[in-house]
Every structure is written in C-alpha cells, then in structure tokens.
Scaffold this motif. Structure first.
Motif, mmCIF file in Angstrom:
data_model
loop_
_atom_site.group_PDB
_atom_site.id
_atom_site.type_symbol
_atom_site.label_atom_id
_atom_site.label_comp_id
_atom_site.label_asym_id
_atom_site.label_seq_id
_atom_site.Cartn_x
_atom_site.Cartn_y
_atom_site.Cartn_z
ATOM 1 N N ASP A 1 0.842 -1.308 -0.068
ATOM 2 C CA ASP A 1 -0.009 0.026 -0.150
ATOM 3 C C ASP A 1 0.791 1.420 0.095
ATOM 4 O OD1 ASP A 1 -2.270 -1.563 -0.020
ATOM 5 O OD2 ASP A 1 -2.739 -1.495 2.214
ATOM 6 N N PHE A 2 2.059 1.189 0.754
ATOM 7 C CA PHE A 2 2.830 2.405 0.790
ATOM 8 C C PHE A 2 3.567 2.700 -0.509
ATOM 9 C CE2 PHE A 2 6.537 4.926 1.638
ATOM 10 C CZ PHE A 2 6.211 5.594 2.605
ATOM 11 N N LEU A 3 3.868 1.581 -1.071
ATOM 12 C CA LEU A 3 4.528 1.642 -2.473
ATOM 13 C C LEU A 3 3.536 2.358 -3.364
ATOM 14 C CD1 LEU A 3 6.346 -1.637 -2.617
ATOM 15 C CD2 LEU A 3 7.450 0.280 -2.393
ATOM 16 N N MET A 4 2.235 1.883 -3.478
ATOM 17 C CA MET A 4 1.532 2.411 -4.572
ATOM 18 C C MET A 4 0.886 3.744 -4.278
ATOM 19 S SD MET A 4 1.571 -0.097 -6.714
ATOM 20 C CE MET A 4 0.613 0.345 -7.955
ATOM 21 N N THR A 5 0.850 4.322 -3.093
ATOM 22 C CA THR A 5 0.252 5.508 -2.678
ATOM 23 C C THR A 5 1.248 6.278 -2.187
ATOM 24 O OG1 THR A 5 0.219 4.755 -0.184
ATOM 25 C CG2 THR A 5 -1.755 4.381 -1.460
ATOM 26 N N HIS A 6 2.671 6.256 -2.160
ATOM 27 C CA HIS A 6 3.608 7.229 -1.877
ATOM 28 C C HIS A 6 4.778 7.168 -3.104
ATOM 29 C CE1 HIS A 6 1.722 6.862 2.075
ATOM 30 N NE2 HIS A 6 2.227 8.040 2.228
ATOM 31 N N ILE A 7 5.260 5.884 -3.452
ATOM 32 C CA ILE A 7 6.186 5.806 -4.274
ATOM 33 C C ILE A 7 5.705 5.877 -5.726
ATOM 34 C CG2 ILE A 7 8.151 4.243 -5.216
ATOM 35 C CD1 ILE A 7 8.653 5.304 -2.307
ATOM 36 N N GLN A 8 4.830 5.011 -6.095
ATOM 37 C CA GLN A 8 4.288 5.124 -7.600
ATOM 38 C C GLN A 8 3.860 6.241 -8.092
ATOM 39 O OE1 GLN A 8 0.950 5.127 -8.782
ATOM 40 N NE2 GLN A 8 1.517 4.837 -10.861
ATOM 41 N N PRO A 9 3.202 7.339 -7.473
ATOM 42 C CA PRO A 9 3.074 8.653 -8.032
ATOM 43 C C PRO A 9 4.070 9.500 -8.069
ATOM 44 C CG PRO A 9 1.382 7.942 -6.126
ATOM 45 C CD PRO A 9 2.653 7.074 -6.136
ATOM 46 N N LEU A 10 5.165 9.248 -7.597
ATOM 47 C CA LEU A 10 6.210 10.296 -7.954
ATOM 48 C C LEU A 10 6.793 10.169 -9.250
ATOM 49 C CD1 LEU A 10 8.322 9.646 -4.598
ATOM 50 C CD2 LEU A 10 6.788 11.420 -5.137
ATOM 51 N N PRO A 11 6.936 11.178 -9.865
ATOM 52 C CA PRO A 11 7.502 11.336 -11.520
ATOM 53 C C PRO A 11 8.726 10.437 -11.604
ATOM 54 C CG PRO A 11 7.930 13.419 -10.278
ATOM 55 C CD PRO A 11 7.079 12.652 -9.280
ATOM 56 N N GLY A 12 8.720 9.623 -12.491
ATOM 57 C CA GLY A 12 9.903 8.817 -12.720
ATOM 58 C C GLY A 12 10.147 7.515 -11.906
ATOM 59 N N CYS A 13 9.272 7.310 -10.937
ATOM 60 C CA CYS A 13 9.336 6.250 -9.924
ATOM 61 C C CYS A 13 8.298 4.890 -9.998
ATOM 62 C CB CYS A 13 9.154 6.786 -8.529
ATOM 63 S SG CYS A 13 10.552 7.686 -8.231
ATOM 64 N N GLU A 14 7.515 4.986 -11.214
ATOM 65 C CA GLU A 14 6.554 4.177 -11.360
ATOM 66 C C GLU A 14 7.212 2.897 -11.506
ATOM 67 O OE1 GLU A 14 6.945 6.641 -13.133
ATOM 68 O OE2 GLU A 14 5.104 8.022 -13.259
ATOM 69 N N LEU A 15 8.171 2.615 -12.302
ATOM 70 C CA LEU A 15 8.775 1.197 -12.441
ATOM 71 C C LEU A 15 9.450 0.653 -11.268
ATOM 72 C CD1 LEU A 15 9.304 -1.262 -14.350
ATOM 73 C CD2 LEU A 15 11.521 0.280 -15.308
ATOM 74 N N LEU A 16 9.991 1.598 -10.591
ATOM 75 C CA LEU A 16 10.699 0.962 -9.236
ATOM 76 C C LEU A 16 9.766 0.737 -8.461
ATOM 77 C CD1 LEU A 16 13.108 3.995 -8.590
ATOM 78 C CD2 LEU A 16 13.602 1.774 -9.285
ATOM 79 N N ALA A 17 8.511 1.244 -8.268
ATOM 80 C CA ALA A 17 7.370 0.719 -7.367
ATOM 81 C C ALA A 17 6.964 -0.450 -7.743
ATOM 82 C CB ALA A 17 6.007 1.760 -7.243
ATOM 83 N N PHE A 18 6.478 -0.562 -9.176
ATOM 84 C CA PHE A 18 5.995 -2.004 -9.576
ATOM 85 C C PHE A 18 6.913 -3.233 -9.337
ATOM 86 C CE2 PHE A 18 3.277 0.901 -12.601
ATOM 87 C CZ PHE A 18 2.215 0.602 -11.738
ATOM 88 N N LYS A 19 8.113 -2.979 -9.735
ATOM 89 C CA LYS A 19 9.318 -4.165 -9.458
ATOM 90 C C LYS A 19 9.299 -4.668 -8.080
ATOM 91 C CE LYS A 19 12.876 -2.352 -11.385
ATOM 92 N NZ LYS A 19 14.122 -2.209 -11.714
ATOM 93 N N ALA A 20 9.223 -3.398 -7.065
ATOM 94 C CA ALA A 20 9.186 -3.722 -5.582
ATOM 95 C C ALA A 20 7.917 -4.555 -5.230
ATOM 96 C CB ALA A 20 9.257 -2.501 -4.904
ATOM 97 N N VAL A 21 6.589 -4.134 -5.734
ATOM 98 C CA VAL A 21 5.259 -4.811 -5.620
ATOM 99 C C VAL A 21 5.384 -6.155 -5.951
ATOM 100 C CG1 VAL A 21 3.070 -4.745 -6.035
ATOM 101 C CG2 VAL A 21 4.238 -2.661 -5.555
ATOM 102 N N SER A 22 6.028 -6.527 -7.268
ATOM 103 C CA SER A 22 6.174 -7.851 -7.876
ATOM 104 C C SER A 22 7.091 -8.743 -7.116
ATOM 105 C CB SER A 22 6.780 -7.435 -9.361
ATOM 106 O OG SER A 22 6.870 -8.853 -10.021
ATOM 107 N N TRP A 23 8.218 -8.020 -6.636
ATOM 108 C CA TRP A 23 8.897 -8.670 -5.532
ATOM 109 C C TRP A 23 8.454 -9.311 -4.546
ATOM 110 C CZ3 TRP A 23 14.378 -10.150 -5.957
ATOM 111 C CH2 TRP A 23 15.213 -10.746 -4.927
#
Length: 575
Positions: free
Chosen positions: A236-258
């Motif tokens: 939840d933190f990754l999707m609400t705090h990291i994913q919306p940041l510009p240029g950080c979408e892929l980083l959030a999705f990889k962490a969620v997948s992991w």
C-alpha cells in the motif's frame, strides 16, 4: 647495521621490550627539545615573529615535508623561514612531532588542519579531524563542510560521511540538508549503516529535500528513491507514496512484484532486496569465499571453526580473462575473452539465489585488467594489449570514461586505500620493435595512484620487485603485495607506506609461487594461493604481525585461486 633484518626481527619478537625501549628513547628526545639541547635547526616564523628550535632528524622522521626540506637547498641553513603558517600553530605542530600531542581548540582547529596538510603531517591531521568531529555541535556541521571544501582533506570527508550516516535523522531536519547535492544524498542513502529505525524515515527525508526545489530536483528523484530498500515497504505504501512520484513508477511496480510473487524474484532486477545491515558487506560473523579456476569456476567457502574448506557452488562460465568483484550480495564478472575475442560484458551472479543478471557492458572490451570499488563506484582499469583506459560504473550513469593510466598495463594488482586507487606492477607493451628478439611484454615495477576528486593519476615509488597478477590488500594504512617477484621458490611480500611513499620487503611466504589472493578476515591478512607440496591444492596462510611470520591454515582443495572475498556466514547458509 641497526636496520638489519635479524635485529628488526628480534625487536618485533619481544614487543614489550621494544615498547619500553621506545618510551625511554622518546622521553629522552623530548627532554632534548624541552631543554633546547643539541638543537640543529631554528625556524623563523611570522605572525607574530618567533624563533622555533628543533632537531632535523625528528622532524624529517615525522613528516615528508621536513624530510624534503632538509634534503633541499635550505637543508643545511641554521635558520629557515616559514611564512605561510602562524607561529603559534607552527610551534604546536612541532611539539606534536616529539610528543604525538598538540593543544587543539575549536578556535584554532581550522588553522591547525590547514597547517598539518601543508607540513604533510598525517598523524597530526588525523588527530585534528578526530578532535573536530567530537566537537561538531560546537564547531557546527556547516563549518565542517566549508573546511572540507577548502582543504580537500580526504580524512575529514570520510569522517563527515560517517557522521552523516550515524546522525541522519537529525541532519535531515537541518537547513543544511535542504542544500545537499543529489550525489551527496545518494552516497548517504545507499549506506547499509544508515542509522534509521525504519525505511520510511529515509523516504521522508527525500520528500523534504525534493519539495524544497521540485522543478530542479525532479530528474534526480528516481535516483534517490532507488537507494531505498523498497522491498521493506508495504505494498500500500509503495502504491500510494512511491508510484505517483515522477519517474518512480517502474521502481514501485518492481518492488510490488518482488513482494507478491517470490517466483519471479530471480528475473526481477532490484538494486536492494535485503534490509539495511544484512548485506554481504555488513552483517554477522564473516568468512572467506574463494573463486577457483576461470572456466566453470568453483566457489569454496571456509569454515573457521573447523579450519576446513567446502564447496559452496559451481558456476557455468565458458570463457576466461574476466575479473570479479563483490557488490552487495552479488559477484560481478567483468570482461573476459574466448577464441581470440575480448568481451566488454558484465554479468552479476547472486550469491543467495545463484542466479544470473546481465548488467550494462563496458565501453571498452577488456581482459586481464583490474577492477576495484571506491565510493560505491566500480572501476575497470587497463587490460591486455596495452590498454591504459579507465572507466567507472554507477547504477545511475552506467559506464563513463575517466582519465587514463600513465602506463597501460595488464595482469597488475589494484586496491583502494584512503579514498584513492592504487595500481601496481603487471606487464606493459614494449614499443621498441627494432629488436626482433626482445619480448614486447615487459614486467614493470611502477605504481600509480588515482584521486577521484581531481580525476588524475600520479606516479608513486616503484616496487622493489616485479609482480604480475599479485595478491593485493590494504591493511592498517599500508598496502601489501604478494607475488613471485624475481624469485621462483617462494612468494615475495612487499609493503607500501603511502605517507612516506616507500616500499619495504617483509618476510616471504614459504610456498611455491602460483596464483594468489589476499583478503582481510578478523583484522588479519590472509594469503590464499601458491602451490603446496600436495598436487592440485593451494596454500592458506595468515600473517602473524606480532611474531612477524606466516601461520599455515588448512589447504584449499583447488589448484588455481582467481579471487577471494569476505562475506557473512549467513549469506552462504541462507538458502
């Protein structure tokens, strides 16, 4: 002579007797200074004008500056003028040459450090920096930043980095933090020793820094977020705090997948997958992992308790000439060659899950080169065919060329010490083609030092012997080089003092020369390699500094040792 090896060894075998002798000697020398007896030089120092008496021998032993001064044109002058250091500061540092102590205050610490740097008094410089850092609140961190910028003092720089890491929460709330450069902040955030109780603390600090100047810092934001241990956040933190940041979408999705799909982890390229404090460079009891042979290498792990070796893994590699380095929990295999073709490939083998990843290739194809890591950057240096080029890798910028070596070389040794890179020995290509019978691949004794701050290579004193593919390690402020040298019956050992820019030979390793590697385990120097009397095995020895000798350990059941690394025992038993 007083410096004969037998007398030196006798002193080193009785350290308590040596200590008593040295204490008595230094007490007498200081009494000569205190009474101004047997004085043979006087300094005339300005601001205010003062005469400072001293003994040439003591000062020359304490500082290369004085050694060079006394060997120069002014060396025999009874009075020598010093114009760029205040008299009070100068006299305090002269006293340090005799006693190892000086009166340092918050008011004079900057002047003392500048003077110690000018006079090349490294011991005094270290003592001054230690004093400054113990009073950093009184001196102020901003003043320390300014002093480090003005002096370019590497010791102060490293101490500030340690302070920032240990006091990150406090610093992240300061006004100075808002003006940190992105590269500086990256260097702090990647540290496994970052003193935070939860990863959200580091994220909050990034947010505060970023919001201070959003338009300018938007491009650097993903580089900073990538320094976080993203797999430690909740989804939840990754999707609400990291994913919306510009240029950080892929980083959030990889962490969620992991987090959600453990089966895809070997195929997911994550920079950090473990919490801080448990990477290969920082956790628990440590041991040695040896990479043996080049084609399809075997990894051998050392059991300290039982003094024995056992196979950890076998890796499928069908080419040689590569160089290996440990990065976090991964072994990086850099460059190489096969069937007359030289490669620029870089492959990462994860020690925990024993899986491969491909990393960006080098600019220059290399084999028989050197690789080292300094300040979280990987350097590939030189290589076969007379390469002098050097390139540096960071996760943010990939491979970039830096200044080239003075002498192109291969099969050299390289190590980092005090924020610099040292490369030594190996072979270079002989350019004189007029003599048909002359071997064009010549062994060299030369040593070069790279300063990343100035991006320059400078020559150091040559080694006493030739060494190719030596074992090299930095230990207690010195560099040790183990190789065949000019001998064929044993391994020669040389030690370099960077403060004095001098090499000295120490006790040889009584094993047949062969492939050899050096590591530091439990604050001791280990030599792994060299052929034993048992065919197909390699020797393992530990340097006993008190008795000035090598102590044998259990033989390594492999013939060729390519490299060795110190890793946590938990890393090898995690699966």
């Amino acid at each position: 002579m007083a410096t004969s090896s037998s007398q030196t060894l006798a002193l080193q075998r009785n350290s308590s007797e040596q200590n008593r002798f040295m204490e008595k000697l230094m007490s007498k020398i200081f009494s000569f200074y205190d009474e101004q007896s047997l004085i043979d030089v006087t300094f005339k120092v300005s601001n205010p004008t003062a005469l400072v008496p001293a003994h040439r021998l003591i000062l020359a032993a304490a500082s290369p500056y004085f050694e060079n001064l006394f060997n120069g044109n002014q060396g025999t002058d009874p009075i020598i003028e010093i114009n760029d250091i205040d008299s009070d500061i100068f006299e305090r540092l002269i006293t340090f040459c005799y006693t190892g102590q000086a009166l340092i205050t918050v008011d004079n610490v900057a002047a003392m450090l500048n003077a110690a740097i000018v006079l090349q008094m490294d011991d005094a410089k270290n003592r001054i920096v230690e004093y400054l850092m113990t009073r950093i609140d009184e001196y102020t961190l901003q003043s320390a930043y300014t002093l480090e910028h003005e002096t370019k003092c590497e010791v102060l720089k490293q101490k500030i980095i340690e302070y920032e890491t240990q006091n990150f929460i406090k610093i992240s709330q300061s006004d100075e933090f808002l003006n940190f450069g992105a590269e500086k902040l990256q260097r702090i955030l990647v540290s496994d020793n970052l003193n935070i109780s939860r990863e959200e603390d580091a994220f909050d600090a990034i947010q505060r820094w970023y919001n201070y100047d959003v338009p300018t810092r938007q491009q650097q934001l993903p580089l900073l977020i990538d320094c976080l241990r993203l797999t430690q956040f909740k989804v939840d933190f990754l999707m609400t705090h990291i994913q919306p940041l510009p240029g950080c979408e892929l980083l959030a999705f990889k962490a969620v997948s992991w987090i959600r799909e453990p089966t895809v982890r070997p195929m997911t390229n994550m920079r950090f997958t473990e919490p801080r404090g448990v990477s290969a460079t920082n956790c628990g009891e440590k041991t040695i992992l040896a990479v043996c042979s080049e084609l399809n290498p075997k990894l051998q792990q050392y059991n300290k308790t039982e003094d024995k070796w056992q196979e950890y893994a076998s890796i499928n590699i069908d080419y040689g000439g590569y160089r290996t380095i440990l990065k976090n929990d991964n072994l990086l295999f850099i460059g190489g060659w096969k069937s007359c073709a030289t490669f620029n490939i870089v492959r990462s083998w994860n020690i925990r899950n024993k899986t491969w990843q491909n990393l960006p290739g080098m600019i220059q194809a290399r084999r028989s080169h050197c690789v080292v890591e300094l300040d979280d950057k990987i350097y590939a240096i030189g290589g076969r065919d007379g390469l002098s080029s050097v390139e540096r890798y960071t996760t943010s910028d990939g491979w970039k060329l830096v200044n080239s070596l003075i002498d192109g070389r291969y099969d050299a040794g390289a190590v980092t010490l005090n924020g610099k890179i040292y490369i030594m020995g190996g072979y270079k290509i002989h350019n004189d083609k007029t003599n048909f019978y002359m071997d064009e691949h010549l062994q060299i004794k030369s040593v070069e030092c790279y300063n990343p701050d100035s991006n320059t290579w400078t020559s150091c004193a040559d080694m006493k012997l030739f060494h190719s593919s030596p074992g090299v390690a930095a230990h207690k402020g010195h560099i040790y080089v183990l190789g065949r040298g000019d001998e064929y019956s044993h391994v020669c050992v040389e030690r370099y003092d960077p403060q004095q820019n001098t090499w000295s030979q120490i006790c040889s390793l009584d094993v047949d020369p062969g492939y050899i590697a050096c590591v530091l385990l439990d604050n001791k120097l280990w030599a792994i390699g060299g052929q034993s009397e048992s065919a197909g095995k390699s020797c393992v020895s530990v340097f006993d500094e008190e008795n000035f000798c090598w102590v044998e350990r259990c033989l390594l059941p492999e013939r060729k040792v390519c490299n060795c690394f110190v890793v946590p025992e938990t890393l090898l038993f995690s699966m």
